[in-house]
Design a protein around this motif. Structure first.
Motif, short mmCIF file in Angstrom:
data_model
loop_
_atom_site.label_atom_id
_atom_site.label_comp_id
_atom_site.label_asym_id
_atom_site.label_seq_id
_atom_site.Cartn_x
_atom_site.Cartn_y
_atom_site.Cartn_z
N ASN A 38 6.83 26.73 -14.36
CA ASN A 38 7.16 27.95 -13.63
C ASN A 38 6.31 28.01 -12.37
O ASN A 38 5.29 27.32 -12.27
CB ASN A 38 6.95 29.20 -14.50
CG ASN A 38 5.51 29.37 -14.93
OD1 ASN A 38 4.68 29.89 -14.21
ND2 ASN A 38 5.20 28.89 -16.15
N PHE A 39 6.72 28.84 -11.41
CA PHE A 39 6.05 28.86 -10.11
C PHE A 39 4.83 29.77 -10.08
O PHE A 39 4.22 29.92 -9.02
CB PHE A 39 7.04 29.30 -9.02
CG PHE A 39 8.04 28.23 -8.69
CD1 PHE A 39 7.66 27.13 -7.94
CD2 PHE A 39 9.34 28.30 -9.15
CE1 PHE A 39 8.57 26.13 -7.64
CE2 PHE A 39 10.25 27.31 -8.86
CZ PHE A 39 9.86 26.21 -8.10
N GLU A 40 4.46 30.36 -11.19
CA GLU A 40 3.25 31.18 -11.23
C GLU A 40 2.07 30.38 -11.74
O GLU A 40 1.01 30.36 -11.12
CB GLU A 40 3.47 32.42 -12.10
CG GLU A 40 2.25 33.33 -12.13
CD GLU A 40 2.45 34.57 -12.98
OE1 GLU A 40 1.53 35.40 -13.06
OE2 GLU A 40 3.54 34.69 -13.57
N ARG A 41 2.25 29.71 -12.89
CA ARG A 41 1.16 28.93 -13.48
C ARG A 41 1.51 27.46 -13.64
O ARG A 41 0.79 26.71 -14.30
CB ARG A 41 0.77 29.53 -14.83
CG ARG A 41 0.29 30.98 -14.71
CD ARG A 41 -0.28 31.50 -15.99
NE ARG A 41 -0.72 32.88 -15.86
CZ ARG A 41 -1.31 33.59 -16.81
NH1 ARG A 41 -1.54 33.02 -17.99
NH2 ARG A 41 -1.68 34.83 -16.61
N MET A 42 2.62 27.04 -13.06
CA MET A 42 3.03 25.64 -13.01
C MET A 42 3.11 25.01 -14.41
O MET A 42 3.96 25.35 -15.19
CB MET A 42 2.09 24.85 -12.09
CG MET A 42 2.05 25.36 -10.67
SD MET A 42 3.64 25.19 -9.83
CE MET A 42 3.23 25.80 -8.20
N GLN A 43 2.18 24.12 -14.76
CA GLN A 43 2.24 23.36 -16.01
C GLN A 43 1.36 23.96 -17.11
O GLN A 43 1.07 23.29 -18.10
CB GLN A 43 1.80 21.91 -15.75
CG GLN A 43 2.61 21.19 -14.70
CD GLN A 43 1.98 19.89 -14.26
OE1 GLN A 43 0.85 19.58 -14.63
NE2 GLN A 43 2.69 19.12 -13.45
N ALA A 44 0.97 25.23 -16.98
CA ALA A 44 0.00 25.82 -17.91
C ALA A 44 0.53 25.85 -19.34
O ALA A 44 -0.20 25.52 -20.28
CB ALA A 44 -0.35 27.24 -17.45
#
Length: 288
Positions: A38-44
């Protein structure tokens, strides 16, 4: 005599808690690193999913510590997905030492992850995306052009062999070296490694900005007509390039840094770039 027997047969504490089976579980989970991108936390979320077997092993009877560890690894994370296995291994080693009572705080684990993201992305992107994939693709295409079925097989098997080996041995190496690294935390070794990784990451990101970010201002500033009738035009971009090549990209980078420091949502910054780029191309003050 009895003392020697007790020493020989007494229980031994293993140096590492994670077995090969545990590492194998982490490896299979790491293949889904981008499954919840996702574009908020990427690969978190993928990072947290990968660390779950290790967290369960380190804190088997403490649900509070398990929850804290899961929350700790849901913070922003993004780097090259294949070579990211090194970060998984180092982070697992740090979590292990923390579970054994080492003085390793949340900030230390987070800083090491952040410090490794930039350098590994700077290594992984040119090696795998910029070298291995084009080379294997060109080789496979040349074979396929002759009608050989080896063309697609060379590319498919070659790129996946590189992916599997990098993920697996990167995970093992990161865990083994990470365990040795974090045991030296009392001597400041971990702090020095974190600083080196952070500086390297900034250097790599600076180089990537200059190489991959292109901003062009095609507006004509001056127009001179020579005696032979030819017209020489000087654009704003040419003037900026004479001052400092890539100055527009550098300015955009500093602007994004300033906005992030002001707690502006990164998604709004990305959307703003889209809007400015579309309007700039439509009005003509931005060009390719």
């Amino acid at each position: 005599m009895s003392t020697a027997t007790e020493t020989t047969t007494g229980p031994a504490t293993p140096e590492r808690l994670l077995s090969t089976r545990d590492l194998r579980r982490m490896y299979w989970r790491s293949t889904f690193l981008l499954g919840s991108f996702n574009f908020e936390r990427m690969q978190a979320m993928g990072f947290c999913l990968t660390l779950m077997p290790a967290i369960r092993k380190f804190y088997p009877n403490d649900k509070t510590e398990q929850a804290a560890a899961l929350k700790r690894h849901l913070e922003f994370y993004n780097t090259h997905p294949w070579i990211s296995s090194v970060v998984f291994g180092v982070t697992a080693a740090m979590e292990e030492q923390r579970s054994k009572g080492e003085d390793i705080g949340d900030d230390t684990i987070t800083n090491v992850k952040i410090g490794l993201m930039g350098p590994l992305a700077g290594v992984g992107d040119p090696i795998f995306w910029g070298t291995a994939r084009p080379v294997l693709g060109a080789l496979g295409a040349s074979l396929a052009a002759t009608g050989s079925i080896l063309g697609p097989l060379v590319y498919f098997l070659g790129i996946n062999a590189i992916r599997v080996l990098t993920r697996w041995y990167g995970l093992r190496w990161g865990y083994e070296r990470g365990t040795a690294m974090v045991t030296e935390v009392g001597g400041g070794q971990l702090k020095r490694i974190t600083q080196i990784a952070a500086i390297t990451g900034l250097f790599v990101m600076g180089a990537l900005v200059a190489k991959w970010t292109t901003i062009n201002f095609p507006g004509v500033v001056t127009s001179v007509k020579k005696d032979d009738g030819t017209v020489t035009e000087t654009t704003l971009q040419q003037i900026l390039d004479q001052l400092l090549p890539g100055i527009a990209a550098l300015g955009l980078t500093f602007l994004c840094m300033w906005l992030l420091n002001k707690k502006v949502n990164p998604l709004l910054i990305i959307l703003g770039m889209f809007v400015i780029g579309i309007l700039g191309a439509w009005t003509g003050w931005l060009g390719l």
